[in-house]
Design an enzyme around this catalytic site. Structure first.
Site, PDB file in Angstrom:
ATOM      1  N   GLY A  80       0.786  -1.240   0.000  1.00 24.80           N
ATOM      2  CA  GLY A  80       0.000   0.000   0.000  1.00 24.80           C
ATOM      3  C   GLY A  80       0.809   1.277   0.000  1.00 24.80           C
ATOM      4  O   GLY A  80       0.328   2.318  -0.448  1.00 24.80           O
ATOM      5  N   ASP A 112       0.597   3.309   4.294  1.00 26.87           N
ATOM      6  CA  ASP A 112      -0.495   4.040   3.668  1.00 26.87           C
ATOM      7  C   ASP A 112      -1.516   4.518   4.690  1.00 26.87           C
ATOM      8  O   ASP A 112      -1.914   5.668   4.687  1.00 26.87           O
ATOM      9  CB  ASP A 112      -1.170   3.185   2.565  1.00 26.87           C
ATOM     10  CG  ASP A 112      -1.568   1.784   3.033  1.00 26.87           C
ATOM     11  OD1 ASP A 112      -1.348   1.433   4.213  1.00 26.87           O
ATOM     12  OD2 ASP A 112      -2.097   1.021   2.201  1.00 26.87           O
ATOM     13  N   ASP A 149      -5.259   1.919  10.528  1.00 25.97           N
ATOM     14  CA  ASP A 149      -6.661   1.587  10.778  1.00 25.97           C
ATOM     15  C   ASP A 149      -6.740   0.976  12.180  1.00 25.97           C
ATOM     16  O   ASP A 149      -6.719   1.697  13.168  1.00 25.97           O
ATOM     17  CB  ASP A 149      -7.126   0.650   9.656  1.00 25.97           C
ATOM     18  CG  ASP A 149      -8.607   0.291   9.731  1.00 25.97           C
ATOM     19  OD1 ASP A 149      -9.326   0.908  10.524  1.00 25.97           O
ATOM     20  OD2 ASP A 149      -9.046  -0.609   8.994  1.00 25.97           O
ATOM     21  N   LYS A 161      -7.339   6.543  10.584  1.00 22.02           N
ATOM     22  CA  LYS A 161      -8.754   6.543  10.966  1.00 22.02           C
ATOM     23  C   LYS A 161      -8.793   6.699  12.478  1.00 22.02           C
ATOM     24  O   LYS A 161      -8.682   5.715  13.209  1.00 22.02           O
ATOM     25  CB  LYS A 161      -9.425   5.233  10.542  1.00 22.02           C
ATOM     26  CG  LYS A 161      -9.514   5.048   9.028  1.00 22.02           C
ATOM     27  CD  LYS A 161     -10.170   3.733   8.657  1.00 22.02           C
ATOM     28  CE  LYS A 161     -10.226   3.535   7.160  1.00 22.02           C
ATOM     29  NZ  LYS A 161     -10.638   2.159   6.791  1.00 22.02           N
ATOM     30  N   PHE A 166     -14.086   2.576   3.951  1.00 26.46           N
ATOM     31  CA  PHE A 166     -13.079   1.918   3.129  1.00 26.46           C
ATOM     32  C   PHE A 166     -12.708   2.809   1.948  1.00 26.46           C
ATOM     33  O   PHE A 166     -13.564   3.167   1.139  1.00 26.46           O
ATOM     34  CB  PHE A 166     -13.588   0.554   2.651  1.00 26.46           C
ATOM     35  CG  PHE A 166     -12.509  -0.277   2.040  1.00 26.46           C
ATOM     36  CD1 PHE A 166     -11.600  -0.954   2.840  1.00 26.46           C
ATOM     37  CD2 PHE A 166     -12.385  -0.370   0.660  1.00 26.46           C
ATOM     38  CE1 PHE A 166     -10.579  -1.713   2.276  1.00 26.46           C
ATOM     39  CE2 PHE A 166     -11.374  -1.122   0.088  1.00 26.46           C
ATOM     40  CZ  PHE A 166     -10.474  -1.798   0.900  1.00 26.46           C
ATOM     41  N   VAL A 167     -11.427   3.173   1.864  1.00 24.93           N
ATOM     42  CA  VAL A 167     -10.979   4.071   0.793  1.00 24.93           C
ATOM     43  C   VAL A 167      -9.992   3.365  -0.134  1.00 24.93           C
ATOM     44  O   VAL A 167      -9.344   2.388   0.248  1.00 24.93           O
ATOM     45  CB  VAL A 167     -10.320   5.343   1.377  1.00 24.93           C
ATOM     46  CG1 VAL A 167     -11.328   6.176   2.157  1.00 24.93           C
ATOM     47  CG2 VAL A 167      -9.117   5.006   2.259  1.00 24.93           C
ATOM     48  N   ASP A 209      -5.726  -0.320  -2.168  1.00 24.68           N
ATOM     49  CA  ASP A 209      -6.404  -1.191  -3.135  1.00 24.68           C
ATOM     50  C   ASP A 209      -7.736  -1.717  -2.634  1.00 24.68           C
ATOM     51  O   ASP A 209      -8.026  -1.727  -1.440  1.00 24.68           O
ATOM     52  CB  ASP A 209      -5.522  -2.401  -3.441  1.00 24.68           C
ATOM     53  CG  ASP A 209      -5.516  -3.386  -2.268  1.00 24.68           C
ATOM     54  OD1 ASP A 209      -5.162  -2.962  -1.148  1.00 24.68           O
ATOM     55  OD2 ASP A 209      -5.900  -4.561  -2.459  1.00 24.68           O
TER      56      ASP A 209
HETATM   57  P1  5GP Z   1      -4.528  -2.019  10.209  1.00 23.74           P
HETATM   58  O1  5GP Z   1      -3.608  -3.169  10.362  1.00 23.74           O
HETATM   59  O2  5GP Z   1      -4.048  -0.724  10.848  1.00 23.74           O
HETATM   60  O3  5GP Z   1      -5.949  -2.348  10.572  1.00 23.74           O
HETATM   61  O4  5GP Z   1      -4.654  -1.728   8.678  1.00 23.74           O
HETATM   62  C1  5GP Z   1      -3.563  -1.377   7.965  1.00 23.74           C
HETATM   63  C2  5GP Z   1      -3.617  -1.949   6.582  1.00 23.74           C
HETATM   64  O5  5GP Z   1      -4.921  -2.382   6.192  1.00 23.74           O
HETATM   65  C3  5GP Z   1      -3.220  -0.855   5.647  1.00 23.74           C
HETATM   66  O6  5GP Z   1      -1.833  -0.871   5.410  1.00 23.74           O
HETATM   67  C4  5GP Z   1      -4.026  -1.176   4.417  1.00 23.74           C
HETATM   68  O7  5GP Z   1      -3.292  -2.079   3.611  1.00 23.74           O
HETATM   69  C5  5GP Z   1      -5.264  -1.863   4.932  1.00 23.74           C
HETATM   70  N1  5GP Z   1      -6.375  -0.917   5.093  1.00 23.74           N
HETATM   71  C6  5GP Z   1      -6.885  -0.397   6.237  1.00 23.74           C
HETATM   72  N2  5GP Z   1      -7.901   0.440   5.989  1.00 23.74           N
HETATM   73  C7  5GP Z   1      -8.034   0.474   4.643  1.00 23.74           C
HETATM   74  C8  5GP Z   1      -8.922   1.179   3.749  1.00 23.74           C
HETATM   75  O8  5GP Z   1      -9.795   1.982   4.122  1.00 23.74           O
HETATM   76  N3  5GP Z   1      -8.747   0.924   2.425  1.00 23.74           N
HETATM   77  C9  5GP Z   1      -7.802   0.091   1.947  1.00 23.74           C
HETATM   78  N4  5GP Z   1      -7.724  -0.057   0.631  1.00 23.74           N
HETATM   79  N5  5GP Z   1      -6.943  -0.590   2.748  1.00 23.74           N
HETATM   80  C10 5GP Z   1      -7.071  -0.390   4.087  1.00 23.74           C
HETATM   81 MG    MG Z   2      -0.961  -1.824   3.598  1.00 24.33          MG
END
Ligand code: 5GP
Ligand code: MG
Length: 180
Positions: A45, A101, A104, A132, A153-154, A160
């Site tokens: 990402g 990127d 979350d 977020k 979700f973006v 992606d």
């Molecule tokens: P986390 O582990 O913090 O929940 O999420 C991190 C990873 O999940 C990011 O690096 C990304 O790859 C994916 N991700 C989290 N939220 C989004 C979103 O809104 N859109 C997309 N495309 N990927 C996300």
């Molecule tokens: Mg990622």
């Protein structure tokens, strides 16, 4: 791709402007680092953000990569975390800037922080393009944040859906009927 997008949240112009100011912030922090800077993007990402950000950093640097995956296929909720490739290159005693990127739930960055700490860097900081805030855990330290976004979700600018839309130049929300 345009026809798949229901709303643009952050335009390419807004991204470019913020990446420039982030670059200036980061450059100030590392300006007199004598230990050697390594930028560590979290694949896949971070690739677009990485490419733009490092060209705003007039600093001598190495680039290493780490590859994790938390979304699988068409799921928009985080799935099982997988380390596809650990940290490439030697980051021992170096100043490491992790680039991702989006923050979350924080599961990805927590895992990356563990991998990096285990490799004995001189320092570790983290830059994310998006966060977020409603979901990001308060105890997970990130040093540089591009934009805070609502919990939806973006895609685009590296992010992606089922491995598509990474090349979409803006940060956007897809039409809901496309998300399975
Ligand atoms: P986390 O582990 O913090 O929940 O999420 C991190 C990873 O999940 C990011 O690096 C990304 O790859 C994916 N991700 C989290 N939220 C989004 C979103 O809104 N859109 C997309 N495309 N990927 C996300
Ligand atoms: Mg990622």
């Amino acid at each position: 791709m345009d026809r798949d997008v229901s709303r643009v949240l952050i335009t390419r112009e807004q991204i470019a402007q913020r990446v420039r100011t982030l670059g200036a912030e980061i450059s100030t922090v590392y300006a007199d680092s004598s230990r050697g800077l390594t930028i560590l993007p979290v694949l896949s990402g971070a690739i677009i953000f990485l490419a733009d950000l490092i060209r705003e950093l007039p600093l001598k640097m190495k680039i290493a990569v780490v590859h994790l995956s938390s979304y699988r296929g068409t799921a928009t909720d985080p799935g099982e975390m997988r380390v596809i490739h650990g940290v490439s290159g030697d980051i021992r005693d170096r100043d490491v800037l992790i680039v991702d990127d989006i923050l979350d739930t924080g599961n990805t960055l927590r895992r990356v922080h563990g991998l990096v700490r285990g490799a004995g860097p001189a320092s570790m900081r983290t830059a994310v393009l998006l966060r977020k805030p409603s979901k990001a855990p308060a105890d997970l330290a990130v040093d540089f944040v591009g934009f805070d976004v609502e919990d939806q979700f973006v895609v685009g600018y590296g992010l992606d859906y089922d491995d598509h839309y990474r090349n979409y130049p803006d940060i956007a929300v897809l039409r809901p009927e496309l998300l399975k």
